[in-house]
Design a protein around this motif. Sequence first.
Motif, PDB file in Angstrom:
ATOM      1  N   ASP A  36       0.834  -1.205   0.000  1.00 21.97           N
ATOM      2  CA  ASP A  36       0.000   0.000   0.000  1.00 21.97           C
ATOM      3  C   ASP A  36       0.869   1.255   0.000  1.00 21.97           C
ATOM      4  N   CYS A  58      -9.075   5.193   3.753  1.00 21.99           N
ATOM      5  CA  CYS A  58      -8.844   4.005   4.577  1.00 21.99           C
ATOM      6  C   CYS A  58     -10.130   3.648   5.299  1.00 21.99           C
ATOM      7  N   ALA A  59     -10.443   2.355   5.332  1.00 21.06           N
ATOM      8  CA  ALA A  59     -11.586   1.899   6.117  1.00 21.06           C
ATOM      9  C   ALA A  59     -11.071   1.044   7.256  1.00 21.06           C
ATOM     10  N   ILE A  97     -15.584   1.551   0.669  1.00 16.99           N
ATOM     11  CA  ILE A  97     -14.638   2.382  -0.082  1.00 16.99           C
ATOM     12  C   ILE A  97     -15.326   2.940  -1.329  1.00 16.99           C
ATOM     13  N   GLY A 115      -2.328  -6.601  -3.005  1.00 10.39           N
ATOM     14  CA  GLY A 115      -2.862  -7.405  -1.909  1.00 10.39           C
ATOM     15  C   GLY A 115      -2.563  -6.696  -0.609  1.00 10.39           C
ATOM     16  N   ASN A 119      -4.233  -9.729   4.823  1.00 14.75           N
ATOM     17  CA  ASN A 119      -5.163 -10.689   4.227  1.00 14.75           C
ATOM     18  C   ASN A 119      -4.705 -11.146   2.838  1.00 14.75           C
ATOM     19  N   SER A 121      -5.602 -10.786  -0.257  1.00 12.54           N
ATOM     20  CA  SER A 121      -6.567 -11.553  -1.029  1.00 12.54           C
ATOM     21  C   SER A 121      -6.815 -10.970  -2.416  1.00 12.54           C
ATOM     22  N   GLN A 123      -8.745  -8.811  -3.537  1.00 10.26           N
ATOM     23  CA  GLN A 123     -10.158  -8.719  -3.928  1.00 10.26           C
ATOM     24  C   GLN A 123     -10.697  -7.308  -3.939  1.00 10.26           C
ATOM     25  N   VAL A 124     -10.218  -6.496  -2.991  1.00 10.00           N
ATOM     26  CA  VAL A 124     -10.901  -5.224  -2.747  1.00 10.00           C
ATOM     27  C   VAL A 124     -10.859  -4.330  -3.993  1.00 10.00           C
TER      28      VAL A 124
END
Lengths: 249, 312
Positions: A36, A58-59, A97, A115, A119, A121, A123-124
């Motif tokens: 990130d 950011c969440a 988001i 990623g 996590n 993953s 996906q987000v």
Amino acid sequence: MNIVVAMKQIPDLQQIRIRNRQPLLDDVPLTFGNIDKNALEAGMQIKEANQGKVTVVCAGPRELADTVKEALAAGADEARLLIVEEEMDSAQSARLIAAALRQMEQVDLIIMGEGSGDNYSSQVGSRVAQILGIPQVGFASCIEVKGSVVRITRSLEDCEEIIEAQLPVLITVMSDINTARIPSVSQILRAGKKPVVSIEAQELGIDIGELSIETISNLAPEMQRRQIVTTSAAELVRALESEGFGGRG
Amino acid sequence: MAGILIYSDKTRLALELAEAARQLGLAEDRAYKAVSINHDEQSLELAARGLEVFSIQRSELAAADTAAMASALCQTAEQLDVDTILLSSDRRGKELAGRLAEAWGAGCLTGVKEWVFLEGRTACARSALGGATEAIQIINSPRRVIAISPRAFIPVEGVEKGSVQPMEVKIEASTIKLVETRSLAGDTVDIQAAARLIVVGQGVENQEELTRGQKLAVLLKAEVACSKPVASDKKWLPEDRIVGLSGKLCKPDLAVILGVSGQVQFTVGIREARVIVSINKDENAFMNKMADYVLVGDLLEVLPELEKYLSQ
Ligand SMILES: Cc1cc2nc3c(=O)[nH]c(=O)nc-3n(C[C@H](O)[C@H](O)[C@H](O)COP(=O)(O)OP(=O)(O)OC[C@H]3O[C@@H](n4cnc5c(N)ncnc54)[C@H](O)[C@@H]3O)c2cc1C
Ligand SMILES: Nc1ncnc2c1ncn2[C@@H]1O[C@H](COP(=O)(O)O)[C@@H](O)[C@H]1O
């Protein structure tokens, strides 16, 4: 040019200790995932080349107010924090988001990590692009913006794709796209003065749905190795031979 | 019971998905089918191993266009009465997984290495916390998209004859332009298939030392793999030689690890090796705690000696 970089707050992975196979997360400082930080750096470089603004979104839980200073010190112009105390899955994070992005006026480029650190993953980013109905390019190792067109190198295991798309686009980056800058002391001091908007997730007026992922257990794998210390190359070679790994086959 | 659908653009991975689907199908009493896109050869290969294959033939549908691919798979799933889609968890598959899951209204997990069948429920094992832990997770939504790590399952064995049928879908107008594809030619070494690995870390300080590591590999009949910075930062070896979370998960008989500190993002890729040797000048290197044999020493001195003894 309005650039949004989504960054996830995670426990500092280097500092997680394991006891009885349980990861000990208490007292582990919070930070952003390394990838990130590369996403933010990518946003900064595009901003510097094209003018514009970088907003970090950011969440996560309230501690974000502190963690986000890292991103502001590294150059982000402002931040939007979507405060949720409960654990969220990728689908829920993406919905939040996406809702926050919809509230912002004109977003040209959305950059995320390939990623998240904890996590991982992937996906987000894809989910947010689908919700917003915009094109996406994942695993970017190079991004160039020319006017309203962005040219991206997508780095796959066996090939690279050069892709062009019209803004707005969502891009996820690989860690090797750049080396994230380390903020100077004066940048760290100034970070506290940059605008941060904190929004309670409920205020976004959307239903993020139920948690769809249930975690049954999350333990360090059992690992017993012999840790036999050999004191010379000769001894190591003998040990290898005894295991059936001789030299020359 | 609604069925399972598998898709990968790569035939080898599609065959692994077929095996994952076979196991899942047995446990959950479901049928499984495959979809292949612009890939006749793959359709025939899958059909030869007993799968019912639905073939989409539309040249304007490009794998590079994740949105269009997700839409095509979504439409296929609607037509075939399935509630579970298995994709490959390579980069292409991971990118597709999230978009498809969102479009189809599914819960999703990626990087799944194993099924864990618990009293009538299916859980997935995958790495978490950057490889420090292994999470056992269940998708609780009615629809599931699951991306399976390459090589987590063996390719499905062929049994009876399957079939290939055409599948029609509407193709969305593409919003991206694929200008060029450059293949990363040259390197054909598959570190996941190697029985023995020499793994080069940043403790290998210069190119000359790297050459010594490569020589060691020849002597031990091993392939050369590396930690991430050796490929990504130093560019000494191609990226497909990286062991670890963002590289490859390897299970060789022997892994000789040269100057790797042993961060979990690395060790997750090698911890299933049968025998691990760590050579490191730092006796407290975390890698040593994960090794069967440890040699504390400077590679500058150790490598020439190993070479000498191994060539005797
Ligand atoms: C999300 C994420 C994903 C990642 N994925 C991966 C991945 O897939 N693979 C991966 O490898 N890393 C990955 N990393 C990076 C990982 O955290 C480490 O930074 C990396 O593995 C370190 O590589 P290294 O051990 O070679 O280098 P270092 O950590 O620098 O270690 C070098 C080691 O060499 C020893 N040494 C130095 N000189 C000598 C000498 N002369 N003789 C003997 N020993 C010597 C040192 O004592 C040290 O232990 C990832 C990180 C993140 C955040
Ligand atoms: N809670 C969050 N807040 C902001 N960004 C996030 C969040 N979760 C994931 N992301 C972004 O999405 C990327 C992929 O995350 P993941 O799907 O969890 O692997 C991360 O690298 C971030 O850029």
